[in-house]
Design a protein around this motif. Sequence first.
Motif, PDB file in Angstrom:
ATOM      1  N   LEU A  37      95.015  26.345  73.801  1.00 23.52           N
ATOM      2  CA  LEU A  37      95.654  27.346  72.961  1.00 23.52           C
ATOM      3  C   LEU A  37      95.315  28.723  73.516  1.00 23.52           C
ATOM      4  CD1 LEU A  37      97.157  28.136  70.322  1.00 23.52           C
ATOM      5  CD2 LEU A  37      94.921  28.098  69.178  1.00 23.52           C
ATOM      6  N   ALA A  48      95.554  31.983  69.052  1.00 18.39           N
ATOM      7  CA  ALA A  48      94.363  31.951  68.209  1.00 18.39           C
ATOM      8  C   ALA A  48      93.917  33.361  67.864  1.00 18.39           C
ATOM      9  CB  ALA A  48      93.242  31.209  68.924  1.00 18.39           C
ATOM     10  N   VAL A 105      95.823  30.286  63.603  1.00 22.90           N
ATOM     11  CA  VAL A 105      96.896  30.488  64.579  1.00 22.90           C
ATOM     12  C   VAL A 105      97.936  31.445  64.004  1.00 22.90           C
ATOM     13  CG1 VAL A 105      98.675  29.369  65.984  1.00 22.90           C
ATOM     14  CG2 VAL A 105      96.502  28.204  65.559  1.00 22.90           C
TER      15      VAL A 105
END
Length: 248
Positions: A128, A214, A209
Amino acid sequence: MAAALILLTFLLPLGAGAEEIIGGHEVKPHSRPYMAFISFVKDEGTSGLCGGFLVKENFVLTAAHCRGSSMSVILGAHNISIREKTQQIIPVAKAIPHPDYNPNDDSSDIMLFKLERKAKRTRAVRPLRLHKSNFHVKPGDVCYVAGWGMLDPMGKFPDTLHAVELRVQRDQVCESRFPHRYNKATAICVGDPKIKRASFTGDSGGPLVCKNRAAGIVSFGPKNGSAPCVFTRVSSFLSWIEEMMKRS
Protein backbone atom coordinates in the motif's frame (compact mmCIF):
# COMPACT_ATOMS: atom_id res chain seq x y z
CA MET A 1 5.55 -22.85 14.92
CA ALA A 2 3.85 -19.99 13.09
CA ALA A 3 0.72 -22.01 12.32
CA ALA A 4 0.48 -23.18 15.94
CA LEU A 5 0.77 -19.63 17.20
CA ILE A 6 -1.95 -18.44 14.83
CA LEU A 7 -4.31 -21.16 16.07
CA LEU A 8 -3.42 -20.27 19.67
CA THR A 9 -4.42 -16.68 18.98
CA PHE A 10 -8.04 -17.77 18.55
CA LEU A 11 -8.13 -20.14 21.50
CA LEU A 12 -6.89 -17.69 24.14
CA PRO A 13 -8.67 -14.52 25.32
CA LEU A 14 -7.30 -11.19 24.14
CA GLY A 15 -6.69 -8.25 26.42
CA ALA A 16 -6.16 -4.58 25.67
CA GLY A 17 -3.69 -3.58 23.02
CA ALA A 18 -5.47 -4.47 19.81
CA GLU A 19 -8.12 -2.68 17.82
CA GLU A 20 -11.25 -4.11 16.19
CA ILE A 21 -13.92 -3.15 13.66
CA ILE A 22 -17.34 -1.99 14.93
CA GLY A 23 -20.27 -1.56 12.54
CA GLY A 24 -18.41 -2.81 9.49
CA HIS A 25 -18.99 -5.43 6.80
CA GLU A 26 -17.10 -8.34 5.28
CA VAL A 27 -15.02 -7.27 2.30
CA LYS A 28 -14.59 -8.99 -1.04
CA PRO A 29 -11.79 -11.55 -0.58
CA HIS A 30 -8.33 -10.12 -1.30
CA SER A 31 -9.72 -6.71 -2.25
CA ARG A 32 -7.22 -5.20 0.22
CA PRO A 33 -4.04 -7.06 -0.75
CA TYR A 34 -1.85 -4.91 1.50
CA MET A 35 -3.44 -6.19 4.74
CA ALA A 36 -1.26 -8.13 7.18
CA PHE A 37 -2.43 -10.31 10.07
CA ILE A 38 0.12 -10.20 12.89
CA SER A 39 0.32 -12.77 15.69
CA PHE A 40 2.69 -12.58 18.65
CA VAL A 41 3.19 -13.51 22.30
CA LYS A 42 2.82 -10.76 24.89
CA ASP A 43 5.22 -10.22 27.77
CA GLU A 44 2.84 -11.97 30.18
CA GLY A 45 2.77 -15.05 27.93
CA THR A 46 -0.70 -14.62 26.41
CA SER A 47 -1.23 -14.50 22.68
CA GLY A 48 -1.98 -11.27 20.86
CA LEU A 49 -3.01 -10.18 17.40
CA CYS A 50 -2.78 -6.97 15.45
CA GLY A 51 -3.26 -5.71 11.96
CA GLY A 52 -0.63 -4.12 9.75
CA PHE A 53 0.02 -3.39 6.11
CA LEU A 54 2.70 -4.16 3.57
CA VAL A 55 4.60 -1.04 2.46
CA LYS A 56 7.47 -2.78 0.65
CA GLU A 57 8.11 -6.43 -0.27
CA ASN A 58 9.99 -7.01 3.00
CA PHE A 59 8.52 -4.34 5.30
CA VAL A 60 5.21 -4.14 7.19
CA LEU A 61 4.00 -1.05 9.03
CA THR A 62 1.99 -1.42 12.25
CA ALA A 63 1.53 0.11 15.72
CA ALA A 64 4.39 0.14 18.24
CA HIS A 65 2.21 -1.41 20.95
CA CYS A 66 1.91 -4.56 18.79
CA ARG A 67 5.41 -5.70 19.72
CA GLY A 68 5.97 -9.10 21.34
CA SER A 69 7.91 -12.32 20.91
CA SER A 70 7.51 -15.05 18.25
CA MET A 71 6.10 -12.43 15.88
CA SER A 72 4.75 -13.70 12.57
CA VAL A 73 2.96 -12.04 9.65
CA ILE A 74 0.33 -13.52 7.34
CA LEU A 75 -0.09 -11.79 3.99
CA GLY A 76 -2.71 -12.59 1.35
CA ALA A 77 -5.31 -13.70 3.89
CA HIS A 78 -9.08 -13.32 3.92
CA ASN A 79 -10.18 -16.15 6.21
CA ILE A 80 -7.49 -16.52 8.85
CA SER A 81 -9.06 -19.66 10.37
CA ILE A 82 -7.90 -21.73 7.39
CA ARG A 83 -4.70 -22.00 5.38
CA GLU A 84 -5.68 -20.36 2.10
CA LYS A 85 -3.51 -20.93 -0.98
CA THR A 86 -3.04 -17.17 -1.27
CA GLN A 87 -1.49 -16.85 2.19
CA GLN A 88 2.19 -16.15 2.76
CA ILE A 89 3.34 -16.70 6.37
CA ILE A 90 6.60 -14.87 7.04
CA PRO A 91 8.40 -14.54 10.41
CA VAL A 92 9.53 -11.10 11.57
CA ALA A 93 13.30 -10.71 11.37
CA LYS A 94 13.42 -7.36 13.15
CA ALA A 95 10.91 -5.14 14.95
CA ILE A 96 11.69 -1.41 14.76
CA PRO A 97 9.44 0.64 17.06
CA HIS A 98 9.74 4.42 16.86
CA PRO A 99 12.30 5.61 19.45
CA ASP A 100 9.83 8.17 20.84
CA TYR A 101 7.03 5.65 21.42
CA ASN A 102 5.58 6.06 24.91
CA PRO A 103 3.33 3.18 26.10
CA ASN A 104 1.82 5.42 28.78
CA ASP A 105 0.10 7.74 26.31
CA ASP A 106 0.66 5.82 23.02
CA SER A 107 2.47 8.77 21.45
CA SER A 108 4.53 7.93 18.33
CA ASP A 109 2.65 4.62 18.13
CA ILE A 110 4.28 3.33 14.96
CA MET A 111 6.57 0.39 14.18
CA LEU A 112 8.22 -1.22 11.17
CA PHE A 113 8.66 -4.97 10.77
CA LYS A 114 11.48 -6.19 8.57
CA LEU A 115 10.43 -9.61 7.29
CA GLU A 116 12.79 -12.59 7.11
CA ARG A 117 12.24 -12.75 3.38
CA LYS A 118 10.56 -10.70 0.69
CA ALA A 119 6.90 -11.29 0.05
CA LYS A 120 5.97 -12.49 -3.42
CA ARG A 121 3.69 -10.03 -5.20
CA THR A 122 0.43 -11.66 -6.29
CA ARG A 123 -3.16 -10.55 -6.80
CA ALA A 124 -3.64 -11.15 -3.05
CA VAL A 125 -0.37 -9.56 -1.85
CA ARG A 126 0.62 -6.04 -2.83
CA PRO A 127 2.08 -3.04 -0.92
CA LEU A 128 0.00 0.00 0.00
CA ARG A 129 1.41 3.37 -0.97
CA LEU A 130 1.91 6.08 1.65
CA HIS A 131 0.77 9.67 1.33
CA LYS A 132 3.47 12.28 0.83
CA SER A 133 4.49 14.56 3.70
CA ASN A 134 2.50 17.47 2.27
CA PHE A 135 -0.77 15.49 2.29
CA HIS A 136 -3.13 16.14 5.19
CA VAL A 137 -6.52 14.60 5.81
CA LYS A 138 -9.23 17.12 6.63
CA PRO A 139 -12.32 17.00 8.86
CA GLY A 140 -15.13 15.48 6.81
CA ASP A 141 -12.86 13.26 4.69
CA VAL A 142 -14.18 9.71 4.35
CA CYS A 143 -11.61 6.94 4.89
CA TYR A 144 -11.63 3.19 5.49
CA VAL A 145 -10.23 0.79 8.08
CA ALA A 146 -10.06 -3.00 7.80
CA GLY A 147 -9.28 -5.76 10.28
CA TRP A 148 -10.10 -9.16 11.75
CA GLY A 149 -11.30 -7.80 15.10
CA MET A 150 -14.61 -8.24 16.90
CA LEU A 151 -17.82 -7.05 15.26
CA ASP A 152 -19.14 -5.51 18.48
CA PRO A 153 -17.78 -5.10 22.03
CA MET A 154 -19.66 -8.14 23.38
CA GLY A 155 -19.37 -10.21 20.21
CA LYS A 156 -16.86 -12.62 18.73
CA PHE A 157 -13.86 -12.36 16.46
CA PRO A 158 -14.76 -13.05 12.81
CA ASP A 159 -12.68 -15.37 10.67
CA THR A 160 -12.86 -13.07 7.65
CA LEU A 161 -11.61 -9.57 6.95
CA HIS A 162 -14.08 -6.76 7.67
CA ALA A 163 -13.94 -3.05 6.86
CA VAL A 164 -15.72 0.10 7.98
CA GLU A 165 -16.14 3.58 6.54
CA LEU A 166 -15.11 6.35 8.95
CA ARG A 167 -15.17 10.13 8.76
CA VAL A 168 -12.27 12.31 9.92
CA GLN A 169 -13.15 14.63 12.81
CA ARG A 170 -11.83 17.98 14.02
CA ASP A 171 -8.80 17.72 16.33
CA GLN A 172 -10.79 19.38 19.11
CA VAL A 173 -13.12 16.36 19.28
CA CYS A 174 -10.26 14.07 20.34
CA GLU A 175 -8.50 16.73 22.39
CA SER A 176 -11.60 16.91 24.62
CA ARG A 177 -12.09 13.12 24.71
CA PHE A 178 -8.44 12.25 25.32
CA PRO A 179 -6.86 15.19 27.21
CA HIS A 180 -3.05 14.98 27.48
CA ARG A 181 -3.01 11.97 25.08
CA TYR A 182 -3.99 13.47 21.73
CA ASN A 183 -1.31 15.35 19.76
CA LYS A 184 -2.66 16.84 16.54
CA ALA A 185 0.85 17.04 15.07
CA THR A 186 1.23 13.26 15.06
CA ALA A 187 -2.33 11.92 15.30
CA ILE A 188 -5.66 11.94 13.44
CA CYS A 189 -9.11 11.99 15.08
CA VAL A 190 -11.42 9.56 13.25
CA GLY A 191 -15.02 8.40 13.63
CA ASP A 192 -18.31 10.23 14.11
CA PRO A 193 -19.39 10.04 17.79
CA LYS A 194 -23.05 9.92 16.67
CA ILE A 195 -22.60 6.78 14.54
CA LYS A 196 -21.76 3.29 15.81
CA ARG A 197 -18.74 2.73 13.61
CA ALA A 198 -15.25 2.52 15.04
CA SER A 199 -12.01 0.61 15.42
CA PHE A 200 -11.75 -1.20 18.76
CA THR A 201 -10.06 -4.28 20.34
CA GLY A 202 -8.64 -6.74 17.78
CA ASP A 203 -6.83 -4.92 14.97
CA SER A 204 -4.42 -2.21 16.13
CA GLY A 205 -1.82 -1.34 13.55
CA GLY A 206 -4.21 -1.55 10.62
CA PRO A 207 -4.18 1.26 8.05
CA LEU A 208 -6.51 4.22 7.73
CA VAL A 209 -6.86 4.35 3.95
CA CYS A 210 -7.76 7.75 2.51
CA LYS A 211 -7.81 8.27 -1.27
CA ASN A 212 -6.27 4.81 -1.80
CA ARG A 213 -3.20 5.50 0.32
CA ALA A 214 -2.24 4.97 3.96
CA ALA A 215 -2.86 8.10 6.01
CA GLY A 216 -3.02 6.65 9.51
CA ILE A 217 -2.48 3.64 11.78
CA VAL A 218 -5.04 2.41 14.32
CA SER A 219 -3.71 3.33 17.77
CA PHE A 220 -6.31 3.64 20.56
CA GLY A 221 -9.89 4.61 21.41
CA PRO A 222 -12.71 4.31 23.96
CA LYS A 223 -13.05 0.94 25.69
CA ASN A 224 -16.76 0.68 24.88
CA GLY A 225 -16.31 0.51 21.11
CA SER A 226 -17.54 4.03 20.39
CA ALA A 227 -16.01 6.77 18.25
CA PRO A 228 -13.89 8.78 17.81
CA CYS A 229 -10.61 6.83 17.85
CA VAL A 230 -7.03 8.03 17.54
CA PHE A 231 -4.83 7.09 14.60
CA THR A 232 -1.10 7.70 14.20
CA ARG A 233 -0.54 10.26 11.43
CA VAL A 234 1.72 8.48 8.89
CA SER A 235 2.82 11.67 7.11
CA SER A 236 4.48 12.87 10.34
CA PHE A 237 6.82 9.88 10.30
CA LEU A 238 7.70 9.52 6.60
CA SER A 239 11.36 10.50 6.96
CA TRP A 240 11.80 8.00 9.81
CA ILE A 241 10.09 5.23 7.81
CA GLU A 242 12.29 5.85 4.77
CA GLU A 243 15.46 6.04 6.84
CA MET A 244 14.72 2.79 8.69
CA MET A 245 13.96 0.90 5.48
CA LYS A 246 17.21 2.11 3.91
CA ARG A 247 19.27 1.38 7.02
CA SER A 248 17.82 -2.12 7.44
